[in-house]
Structures are given as C-alpha cells and as structure tokens.
Write an enzyme that holds these catalytic residues in place. Structure first.
Site, PDB file in Angstrom:
ATOM      1  N   CYS A 172      35.609  41.608   6.156  1.00 30.16           N
ATOM      2  CA  CYS A 172      34.359  40.870   6.383  1.00 30.16           C
ATOM      3  C   CYS A 172      34.516  39.733   7.389  1.00 30.16           C
ATOM      4  O   CYS A 172      33.528  39.126   7.807  1.00 30.16           O
ATOM      5  CB  CYS A 172      33.839  40.333   5.061  1.00 30.16           C
ATOM      6  SG  CYS A 172      33.629  41.630   3.852  1.00 30.16           S
ATOM      7  N   HIS A 319      28.840  35.205   6.627  1.00 34.24           N
ATOM      8  CA  HIS A 319      28.963  36.588   6.142  1.00 34.24           C
ATOM      9  C   HIS A 319      28.077  36.714   4.903  1.00 34.24           C
ATOM     10  O   HIS A 319      28.128  35.877   3.986  1.00 34.24           O
ATOM     11  CB  HIS A 319      30.428  36.870   5.811  1.00 34.24           C
ATOM     12  CG  HIS A 319      30.613  38.086   4.985  1.00 34.24           C
ATOM     13  ND1 HIS A 319      30.046  39.306   5.318  1.00 34.24           N
ATOM     14  CD2 HIS A 319      31.287  38.299   3.818  1.00 34.24           C
ATOM     15  CE1 HIS A 319      30.354  40.194   4.406  1.00 34.24           C
ATOM     16  NE2 HIS A 319      31.108  39.612   3.483  1.00 34.24           N
ATOM     17  N   ASN A 349      26.126  43.367   0.971  1.00 35.04           N
ATOM     18  CA  ASN A 349      27.290  42.959   1.765  1.00 35.04           C
ATOM     19  C   ASN A 349      27.708  44.135   2.656  1.00 35.04           C
ATOM     20  O   ASN A 349      28.224  45.137   2.166  1.00 35.04           O
ATOM     21  CB  ASN A 349      28.411  42.569   0.795  1.00 35.04           C
ATOM     22  CG  ASN A 349      29.707  42.210   1.494  1.00 35.04           C
ATOM     23  OD1 ASN A 349      29.886  42.493   2.672  1.00 35.04           O
ATOM     24  ND2 ASN A 349      30.616  41.585   0.755  1.00 35.04           N
TER      25      ASN A 349
HETATM   26  N1  ACO Z   1      25.340  44.319 -14.293  1.00 40.49           N
HETATM   27  C1  ACO Z   1      25.364  43.747 -15.524  1.00 40.49           C
HETATM   28  N2  ACO Z   1      26.414  43.091 -15.989  1.00 40.49           N
HETATM   29  C2  ACO Z   1      27.496  42.996 -15.210  1.00 40.49           C
HETATM   30  C3  ACO Z   1      27.546  43.549 -13.925  1.00 40.49           C
HETATM   31  C4  ACO Z   1      26.405  44.253 -13.479  1.00 40.49           C
HETATM   32  N3  ACO Z   1      26.327  44.830 -12.268  1.00 40.49           N
HETATM   33  N4  ACO Z   1      28.746  43.293 -13.359  1.00 40.49           N
HETATM   34  C5  ACO Z   1      29.440  42.587 -14.258  1.00 40.49           C
HETATM   35  N5  ACO Z   1      28.683  42.417 -15.380  1.00 40.49           N
HETATM   36  C6  ACO Z   1      29.046  41.705 -16.607  1.00 40.49           C
HETATM   37  C7  ACO Z   1      30.527  41.615 -16.825  1.00 40.49           C
HETATM   38  O1  ACO Z   1      30.997  42.751 -17.483  1.00 40.49           O
HETATM   39  C8  ACO Z   1      30.628  40.364 -17.646  1.00 40.49           C
HETATM   40  O2  ACO Z   1      30.302  40.693 -18.956  1.00 40.49           O
HETATM   41  P1  ACO Z   1      31.046  39.968 -20.181  1.00 40.49           P
HETATM   42  O3  ACO Z   1      30.692  38.506 -20.053  1.00 40.49           O
HETATM   43  O4  ACO Z   1      30.459  40.639 -21.377  1.00 40.49           O
HETATM   44  O5  ACO Z   1      32.498  40.221 -19.981  1.00 40.49           O
HETATM   45  C9  ACO Z   1      29.508  39.469 -17.100  1.00 40.49           C
HETATM   46  O6  ACO Z   1      28.583  40.358 -16.468  1.00 40.49           O
HETATM   47  C10 ACO Z   1      29.978  38.447 -16.119  1.00 40.49           C
HETATM   48  O7  ACO Z   1      30.786  39.101 -15.135  1.00 40.49           O
HETATM   49  P2  ACO Z   1      31.463  38.332 -13.956  1.00 40.49           P
HETATM   50  O8  ACO Z   1      32.295  39.286 -13.163  1.00 40.49           O
HETATM   51  O9  ACO Z   1      32.148  37.133 -14.552  1.00 40.49           O
HETATM   52  O10 ACO Z   1      30.181  37.861 -13.114  1.00 40.49           O
HETATM   53  P3  ACO Z   1      30.094  36.843 -11.924  1.00 40.49           P
HETATM   54  O11 ACO Z   1      29.131  35.789 -12.247  1.00 40.49           O
HETATM   55  O12 ACO Z   1      31.456  36.414 -11.428  1.00 40.49           O
HETATM   56  O13 ACO Z   1      29.428  37.738 -10.795  1.00 40.49           O
HETATM   57  C11 ACO Z   1      30.007  38.887  -8.776  1.00 40.49           C
HETATM   58  C12 ACO Z   1      30.114  38.862 -10.291  1.00 40.49           C
HETATM   59  C13 ACO Z   1      28.536  39.057  -8.414  1.00 40.49           C
HETATM   60  C14 ACO Z   1      30.806  40.073  -8.257  1.00 40.49           C
HETATM   61  C15 ACO Z   1      30.533  37.549  -8.177  1.00 40.49           C
HETATM   62  O14 ACO Z   1      31.762  37.235  -8.773  1.00 40.49           O
HETATM   63  C16 ACO Z   1      30.690  37.607  -6.689  1.00 40.49           C
HETATM   64  O15 ACO Z   1      29.740  37.820  -5.948  1.00 40.49           O
HETATM   65  N6  ACO Z   1      31.914  37.369  -6.200  1.00 40.49           N
HETATM   66  C17 ACO Z   1      32.185  37.404  -4.753  1.00 40.49           C
HETATM   67  C18 ACO Z   1      32.449  38.823  -4.365  1.00 40.49           C
HETATM   68  C19 ACO Z   1      32.435  39.045  -2.894  1.00 40.49           C
HETATM   69  O16 ACO Z   1      31.729  38.386  -2.149  1.00 40.49           O
HETATM   70  N7  ACO Z   1      33.203  40.051  -2.482  1.00 40.49           N
HETATM   71  C20 ACO Z   1      33.165  40.539  -1.151  1.00 40.49           C
HETATM   72  C21 ACO Z   1      34.065  39.813  -0.208  1.00 40.49           C
HETATM   73  S1  ACO Z   1      33.892  40.469   1.392  1.00 40.49           S
HETATM   74  C22 ACO Z   1      35.030  41.716   1.723  1.00 40.49           C
HETATM   75  O17 ACO Z   1      35.985  41.504   2.410  1.00 40.49           O
HETATM   76  C23 ACO Z   1      34.794  43.100   1.220  1.00 40.49           C
END
Ligand code: ACO
Length: 393
Positions: A172, A319, A349
């Site tokens: 990214c 990004h 993304n």
């Molecule tokens: N729908 C419903 N529930 C979900 C989902 C979903 N799609 N995904 C996860 N959950 C649940 C989890 O199982 C967890 O449940 P639990 O509390 O019972 O264990 C709960 O929701 C919280 O999960 P987290 O992973 O802690 O959620 P978070 O608030 O961290 O959000 C996310 C996750 C959206 C992925 C966030 O962490 C994020 O955007 N991180 C950055 C990722 C990113 O930008 N990556 C790309 C980088 S660029 C590259 O180089 C490819």
C-alpha cells in the site's frame, strides 16, 4: 529499521541553476537520519556518459504532475453481499471501517487491463503521446506475471522505442514510493515523461471465508504522469520513506512452504512443487496502531523537508485503508475533516491504487484544483510507509 529522509527543492536552490546537472548522489548519515546530498557537475562533463544512440535528456530540472486517470472492475460487492458469505453486517463493516462497497475483478478482467486504462486516461489528460513516455513504473504487489507486469503495460500502451518499464513492490506504500522514484529519475536521470501506475488485485489473495480481512479489500488502478519542467513549476516538494521488516509478522502474504514428500529414499523437498502464496495474514489491531503512529510523523518530516508548514496543506490524501485511520491521522495533524480526501466507502482498500484513484476522482470532480498542495502518505505491508508533499499540476 531503515530511515530515508530525502530532501529536494525548495531547500536546495542550487539544484536548479541552469547548466547544472546531477551525476552522483552521496548518502551520509546524520543523527540516524540518512540525508541525500546531490553533487552537481557542469553539463560538459556529461559527455562521458552519453552515447550517440541515446536520446538527449534534460537533467536536473523540476517535475510536475500533469495528468491522472483511474479504472475499476465492473463487479461491485456491497457489505450486504459479503454478509451472505461470512458472518458480518453492513453496520459492523461501515462503523469499523467506513467501507460500504468494493470492486472485484471477475471473468477475463485483469489487473494489467485496469492499469492500461488508468494510464491511457492520465496520458489523455496530460495531452502526451504514449510514444513520448520514457519510463513506466508499475507499483503493484499483485502482478499478473511473477516476473513483473510493467513491460506488458508499456506494450499495450503502444510506447514505441522500448522505454524502460518495471515493477515496484511495496504494497500500500507502492504508489508514494513510485512517485518519489519517478521524481528521482526525472531530476537525476534526465527522464522526461514518467508514468507512475498504482494497481492491485488483492481480491486474489483474500480468504473469502475470513471476515477479518475479506471486508477490507478491493481491486483498482490509478495512474499519474510526472513530467520534467522548469524549477519554478516544480511540484514534488519533499518526502520521507521508511521500512521496518520486523513488522512483517503483522501483515503478509508469504510463499507457501514446500511440502515434504520424500518417500522411498528420495531427497526431501526435491524436486520442488510449484510455488504459491498464502492468503493475506493480518493483525488488524497492530496495523491500525502502526498506521496511526507513523503516518502523522512521516507527514511532518516530509513537510519539514519541503520547508512548508502544516497550514500550507490544501488536501490530506492518505492511503484509503480505514476511515478511522484517516480521522485519527487528520486529528493528530490538526487538519480539518473537510480537507481530507476519502473515497474508501465506494472502493475499500485498493492497496497501491488507492491514492491515485482518490486523486483522480478529486481532480476530475474539481475538488483538487491546479496549484493546490497535497500531503500524501502510504502505509502497509513490509512494513513500509512514506509521505510526499506534492502540488497538483
Ligand atoms: N464482522 C463482524 N464481526 C467481526 C468482523 C466482521 N467483519 N471482523 C471481526 N469481527 C469481530 C471479531 O471476531 C471480534 O469479536 P470478539 O470481540 O468476539 O473476539 C470483534 O469483531 C472485534 O474484532 P477486532 O479485530 O478487534 O476489530 P477491530 O476494531 O480491530 O477492527 C479492522 C478490525 C477493521 C480490521 C481494524 O483492525 C483495521 O482496520 N485495521 C487496519 C487494517 C489495515 O488497514 N490493513 C491494511 C493495510 S494496507 C496493506 O498493505 C495491505
């Protein structure tokens, strides 16, 4: 961790003196920051490097963005569509990420097809013929060919004269890296028209049964044409690039281990099986924290290198990973939300494509106007991150 803070105009005014060109670059270490020092020589000394078969090149000038374009696949996949294949809801995805839709390659669509379409649009806007392009940089982590896809794009565009075309792999952060690389080729190498394309198809590496990752990504391509110009028109002011391989564990798509199959006394692991990559593995919370920590710092350093204050930023163009990341970075930089470009609701993304895709939409809608200053920053797998302060057109 490697730091590279490179300084260009306007802090090095001697860079633009007429009849001065840059032939060698020294990197010296100062206070743990690598600073790039450009050594100048007069044009006459260039003769040793030039050959009659090579086109004459304008060396040591400014560079400006003169065109942009983008392309996305036909298939739109909404959050509701995803809720039919994994346990999720539109509400969860949009509240946590800001994403509502994404585009996904289907059928015979290819990443290179999108890249060619985006590049053609950029050339059209710039009113530059494909024959006049002398470098094509494809920023992509998902090429259609393991050996790189940039030459196929060069051929499809019909660039005569076999201009150099190659891939840059930095997930990214790829587009920012490509943009800065293009500016170096123009300033130091005398290239005139450089196409920088950010294109990715992460849908091919997403586990569509993993709700933690499949909700985030989409496919797209975006392109800009960077052109050599006089120093007064220069549009790449300063930048800041980094990588931290220690952070690899938080986000990766590694090659699958060669499975052992040795029986009957055969050598274990030989002959190797065909290579393939695993699905995207991501620790979302760590990547989120990383982005919110490093991006504001990096934008600040790029601004400092450009000799500009925060107040001179017209647009913050990050990004497009997550709306909460965009908001957190903008808050830290004290940039009001109406100066933050965001289109991730429609595309998710799109990795290296996200910045040029958002730039193209904002330029074509009249949001970003000629002469405006943009702080742009990419971050992601590697881990890699980097920022550039640029002026549109
Ligand atoms: N729908 C419903 N529930 C979900 C989902 C979903 N799609 N995904 C996860 N959950 C649940 C989890 O199982 C967890 O449940 P639990 O509390 O019972 O264990 C709960 O929701 C919280 O999960 P987290 O992973 O802690 O959620 P978070 O608030 O961290 O959000 C996310 C996750 C959206 C992925 C966030 O962490 C994020 O955007 N991180 C950055 C990722 C990113 O930008 N990556 C790309 C980088 S660029 C590259 O180089 C490819």
């Amino acid at each position: 961790m490697a730091n590279a803070s490179w300084v260009f105009s306007p802090t090095l005014p001697q860079f633009y003196k007429p009849m001065i060109s840059f032939k060698s670059i020294a990197i010296v270490r100062s206070n743990s920051i690598f600073k790039r020092v450009c050594c100048s020589t007069v044009h006459g000394a260039d003769k040793a490097l030039s050959s009659e078969s090579k086109p004459s090149r304008v060396v040591g000038k400014g560079c400006k963005l003169v065109g942009c374009g983008s392309a996305v696949p036909k298939l739109e996949v909404s959050n509701d569509d995803l809720s039919k294949i994994v346990d999720t809801t539109d509400e969860w995805i949009s509240v946590r990420t800001g994403i509502r839709n994404r585009r996904v390659l289907t059928g015979k669509e290819k990443m290179t097809g999108l890249a060619v379409e985006a590049a053609r649009k950029a050339l059209e806007m710039a009113e530059v013929d494909a024959d006049d392009v002398d470098l094509v940089l494809l920023c992509s982590s998902t090429p259609d060919d393991l050996f790189g896809s940039a030459p196929q794009i060069q051929a499809a565009l019909g660039c005569k004269g076999n201009p150099l075309a190659f891939d840059i792999t930095a997930a990214c952060s790829g587009f920012v890296l490509g943009l800065v690389s293009a500016s170096c080729y123009i300033r130091g190498g005398g290239f005139k028209n450089v196409l920088v394309i950010g294109a990715d198809a992460l849908s091919r590496y997403v586990d569509w049964t993993d709700r933690g990752t499949c909700i985030l990504f989409g496919d797209a391509a975006g392109a800009v044409l960077l052109q050599a110009c006089d120093s007064e028109e220069d549009g790449v002011f300063g930048f800041d690039l980094h990588s931290d391989g220690e952070g690899y564990r938080h986000l990766h798509t590694g090659i699958k281990e060669n499975e052992e199959f040795g029986t009957n006394g055969s050598v274990v692991g030989f002959p190797p099986k065909g290579g393939s990559y695993s699905y995207i593995q991501m620790n979302g919370k760590e990547v989120f924290r990383f982005a919110c920590r490093v991006v504001p710092q990096s934008v600040e350093v790029a601004l400092e290198n450009a000799g500009l204050a925060r107040s001179s930023i017209d647009w913050l163009l990050l990004h497009q990973a997550n709306q909460r990341i965009l908001d957190a970075v903008a808050t830290r930089l004290e940039i009001p939300s109406d100066r933050v470009i965001s289109n991730l609701a429609n595309y998710g993304n799109t990795s290296a494509a996200s910045i040029p895709l958002a730039l193209d939409e904002a330029v074509r809608s009249g949001k970003i106007k000629p002469g405006q200053t943009i702080a742009t920053s990419g971050f992601g797998a590697g881990l890699t991150w980097g920022s550039a302060i640029i002026r549109w057109n």
